[in-house]
Design an enzyme around this catalytic site. Sequence first.
Site, PDB file in Angstrom:
ATOM      1  N   ASN A   1      27.620 -51.098 -10.023  1.00  0.00           N
ATOM      2  CA  ASN A   1      26.953 -50.521  -8.856  1.00  0.00           C
ATOM      3  C   ASN A   1      25.869 -51.472  -8.391  1.00  0.00           C
ATOM      4  O   ASN A   1      24.866 -51.631  -9.068  1.00  0.00           O
ATOM      5  CB  ASN A   1      26.314 -49.180  -9.214  1.00  0.00           C
ATOM      6  CG  ASN A   1      25.474 -48.638  -8.068  1.00  0.00           C
ATOM      7  OD1 ASN A   1      25.992 -48.403  -6.984  1.00  0.00           O
ATOM      8  ND2 ASN A   1      24.184 -48.476  -8.299  1.00  0.00           N
ATOM      9  N   GLU A   2      26.099 -52.128  -7.291  1.00  0.00           N
ATOM     10  CA  GLU A   2      25.142 -53.062  -6.669  1.00  0.00           C
ATOM     11  C   GLU A   2      24.319 -53.820  -7.720  1.00  0.00           C
ATOM     12  O   GLU A   2      23.101 -53.963  -7.601  1.00  0.00           O
ATOM     13  CB  GLU A   2      24.247 -52.349  -5.639  1.00  0.00           C
ATOM     14  CG  GLU A   2      23.402 -51.205  -6.147  1.00  0.00           C
ATOM     15  CD  GLU A   2      22.399 -50.694  -5.104  1.00  0.00           C
ATOM     16  OE1 GLU A   2      22.794 -50.477  -3.955  1.00  0.00           O
ATOM     17  OE2 GLU A   2      21.236 -50.512  -5.479  1.00  0.00           O
TER      18      GLU A   2
ATOM     19  N   CYS B   1      22.805 -45.415  -8.773  1.00  0.00           N
ATOM     20  CA  CYS B   1      22.049 -45.867  -9.947  1.00  0.00           C
ATOM     21  C   CYS B   1      22.288 -44.968 -11.157  1.00  0.00           C
ATOM     22  O   CYS B   1      22.166 -45.426 -12.295  1.00  0.00           O
ATOM     23  CB  CYS B   1      20.571 -45.933  -9.613  1.00  0.00           C
ATOM     24  SG  CYS B   1      20.212 -47.287  -8.492  1.00  0.00           S
TER      25      CYS B   1
ATOM     26  N   GLU C   1      25.890 -38.463  -5.702  1.00  0.00           N
ATOM     27  CA  GLU C   1      25.050 -38.906  -6.818  1.00  0.00           C
ATOM     28  C   GLU C   1      24.073 -37.792  -7.144  1.00  0.00           C
ATOM     29  O   GLU C   1      23.579 -37.100  -6.251  1.00  0.00           O
ATOM     30  CB  GLU C   1      24.277 -40.175  -6.429  1.00  0.00           C
ATOM     31  CG  GLU C   1      23.206 -40.526  -7.455  1.00  0.00           C
ATOM     32  CD  GLU C   1      22.690 -41.943  -7.368  1.00  0.00           C
ATOM     33  OE1 GLU C   1      22.679 -42.482  -6.261  1.00  0.00           O
ATOM     34  OE2 GLU C   1      22.299 -42.483  -8.421  1.00  0.00           O
TER      35      GLU C   1
HETATM   36  O1  AHR Z   1      21.832 -43.934  -2.655  1.00  0.00           O
HETATM   37  C1  AHR Z   1      20.658 -44.026  -3.394  1.00  0.00           C
HETATM   38  C2  AHR Z   1      20.626 -45.272  -4.254  1.00  0.00           C
HETATM   39  O2  AHR Z   1      20.681 -46.407  -3.450  1.00  0.00           O
HETATM   40  C3  AHR Z   1      21.794 -45.454  -5.167  1.00  0.00           C
HETATM   41  O3  AHR Z   1      21.636 -44.769  -6.344  1.00  0.00           O
HETATM   42  C4  AHR Z   1      21.801 -46.916  -5.424  1.00  0.00           C
HETATM   43  O4  AHR Z   1      23.070 -47.393  -5.704  1.00  0.00           O
HETATM   44  C5  AHR Z   1      21.197 -47.493  -4.179  1.00  0.00           C
HETATM   45  O5  AHR Z   1      20.175 -48.352  -4.451  1.00  0.00           O
END
Ligand code: AHR
Length: 866
Positions: A594-595, A467, A265
């Site tokens: 994503n979550e 994120c 990321e």
């Molecule tokens: O890994 C860091 C963050 O943690 C990621 O962007 C998110 O998916 C999670 O909250």
Amino acid sequence: MKLNQLILIVLCVFQIKFLKATNLTINPGQVYLFAYASNDGKSGLNFAWSIDEITWHSIGDNHTFLASDFGSWGSQKRMYSPYLFQDKEGLWHCIWSLNEEVNMFAHAASSNLYEWKRQSYPQIDDTNNFLEPEVFFDSTKNNYVISWISKSNGSEKEAFKMTTTNFKSYSKAEKMLLSNRKNERKDVVINGKKYQGIIHKVTWDLVDKLIKNEQWVKFHNSERDENLNDDPVRFSNLKPIEANITLLPEHTKSISDLLIGVFFEDINYAADGGLYAELIQNRDFEYKLSDTKNRDTTWTSTKAWYINPEAMTIVINNDTPIHKNNPNYAVIDVKKAGYGLINKGFDGIPIKKDEAYNISLFAKSYNKEIKHLNIQLKDENGTIIGQTLLKNIGNTWGKYKGVIKATQTVNNAIIEIAPNTTGKLALDMISLFPQKTYKNRPNGLRKDLAETIANLKPKFVRFPGGCVAHGDGIDNIYKWKNTIGNLEERLPQPNIWRYHQTVGLGYFEYFQFCEDINAEPLPVIAAGVPCQNSSTGGHGQQCGVSMDDMDSYIQDILDLIEWANGGVNTKWGNIRAKLGHPKPFNLKYIGIGNEDLITDVFEERFTMIFNAIKEKYPEITVIGTVGPFYMGTDYEEGWDVATKLKVPMVDEHYYQPPGWFINNQDFYDSYDRSKSKVYLGEYAAHVPNRRMNIQTALAEALYLASVERNGDVVSMTSFAPLLAKHGHTQWNPDLIYFNNTEVFPTVDYYVQQLYGNNYGETYMSSDIKLSNQDAKVKQRIASSVVKDSKTGDLILKLVNVLPVEVNSNINLNNIVANGLDATLTVLQGQPNDEHQKPVTSTIKVSNAFNYKMPAYSFSIIRFKSN
Ligand code: AHR
């Protein structure tokens, strides 16, 4: 004693203590339950109970039974004036006010008051805000009437009402008389403090379960808090352990061959200033204060650029850009010849002697005397360490390229772009790229960092987040089409981690990297909703992509699959070919979401996307999402959605203290093998100072042994986050730290590497008998045996998270030849050690041999097949 028996005893002891403290010796039958919010809404829904409505007992001291998940982190996520009520079927509902700013409210339902279903945040027209809600059932009309107060600055309070039958759709809001409100909220004093809330008469059983739930949470948290630094006390009398470990070759099962991958990321400067090898910061002059939410006042379109103000001026224009996606460009007006525009890179430009650097830029001269540009690399004393000339600068935009050979190694060089004479010149997309990138790819990756990742031997790479994938608000959702093609045509955007993404490292580069390291690409696309914690353009996840735009949103996802896998005769396959990759990338996996907060807004969009992919590309494995935790509403609701839709795999996330990993090694043992497979997409053991050390590394090693054991249901895992640049972290801990010239893998990196390099597709059971039967001791020792079909090697992993040695007699049950060579790799240290590395040696083994697992160690014994 089994763990659940222990929990029961703990709960009973708590219960007895509790009844004594409240002078209750018999079940009182009915009691009063008070529902309220505290701590300015930050503690969510709290409960207290009473026998006489005079003396109140808080359940867990303002323990949160339901937390509001509306809006961004920080100022939002509050619950005000919760109104709790039971519907005619007996289901509990809670309606609460979100704040004084929005004309929205929140609703959630629960059958037991501690496990809550998904939240919804309906919007109501014709009202300013939604305060102090009340609900009653109108039996004449068979619907629920919700009333609330609305007020705006300076105006009188007004009362409104609306009706619903299902808490999903609501009638239009109507004004009502304030005097017709029931005003049911009561003042109650708990532990000397006054709260307002709603009182219900309920059975003691219900309260009893709330008390037990709160005690379970406490107990669970105490397990999470188990920390190796307490071991000298916890294991003060512990003697070295004897272990008999016997392989059971007749008990094998197939497990995933993709278990260890990486999660990339763009956080902590992982891409720009990190893995992406570009050396110039803000090459496109597109940095904006708003990237940082106006927090960094230096973060402007001239960030990282410098001039000598006595010799020249600089302005940023956008009226005739090189491409609409990159509106800004710099216009310098040089008054003293020999001066130029300077860039200092990301904390300086690291240059290596004898290496070649490609310079490219767009320029337009407003002065026909400007014929060429002197490009010079200089050290901190101004000494030139490499230079080139870009010739024949025209008076319309043109691209100019050159190569600079460095004469010195300098870690913090600068680059200066100076016209040959005075006058006005426009510049944009100024790039300095080392020719030596990973696999020498143009526009490629920083070699040492890419190699460090490749050395993990990851089976897949997830990108672009996290994120970053779902973005800060609808407009910040990461769109793959904006990240391919010529650099000036790509659309840079704010990074949710509050800096800037050039997207120079875009989808093509991600896929190319996967191919270069022989890893499956795993792109993650937003499920039509932005991050639930967004602070831009709305309140958290609200609304999602509008239904009018969903078709084109879905088409973009289908186009991605065609771009990755289609033949050159397809529209998008052809675009890929033109970018230099006629061969398909062979995409097999795609993450959707994503979550995310699991709401109706999410489910509707996720379902549409999932069905569309399934219909057009049934061969693609879609990976759904089940929230940011290992339990709770999003986890439960996410799993329900996945089960309903038969999603092939779901992405679980959990960042937890080492104690959680130690105490939850059975997490996947009971997972239903007929449901979705699991991708543990983000996890890491976090200690309070957020460092990576032997403690976190061994907690992960121990847990991964249990993941291997469950490799028939867990298909993939990736530690998160992967990269972090010193001095630019938004998140700690991370797997690999770096600065401009050095890479610092953490101890946890070596655990990932040892698992990644020692995988197998067959899991073999083993039996461990220990001389010590204490449950706390037993759970600190793990073994996992796999067989790698490619080499035929058998691999034994042994984890000892105890402060004492474990003397193990290992019986391989005649599956290897006696006198065999084996490779032993050991990572060991004290819990707070941060710089340990694995040490490898060769040992001779026979079918029964002795191995002493050192205190606090992770050992791998690899038996060579021949
Ligand atoms: O890994 C860091 C963050 O943690 C990621 O962007 C998110 O998916 C999670 O909250």
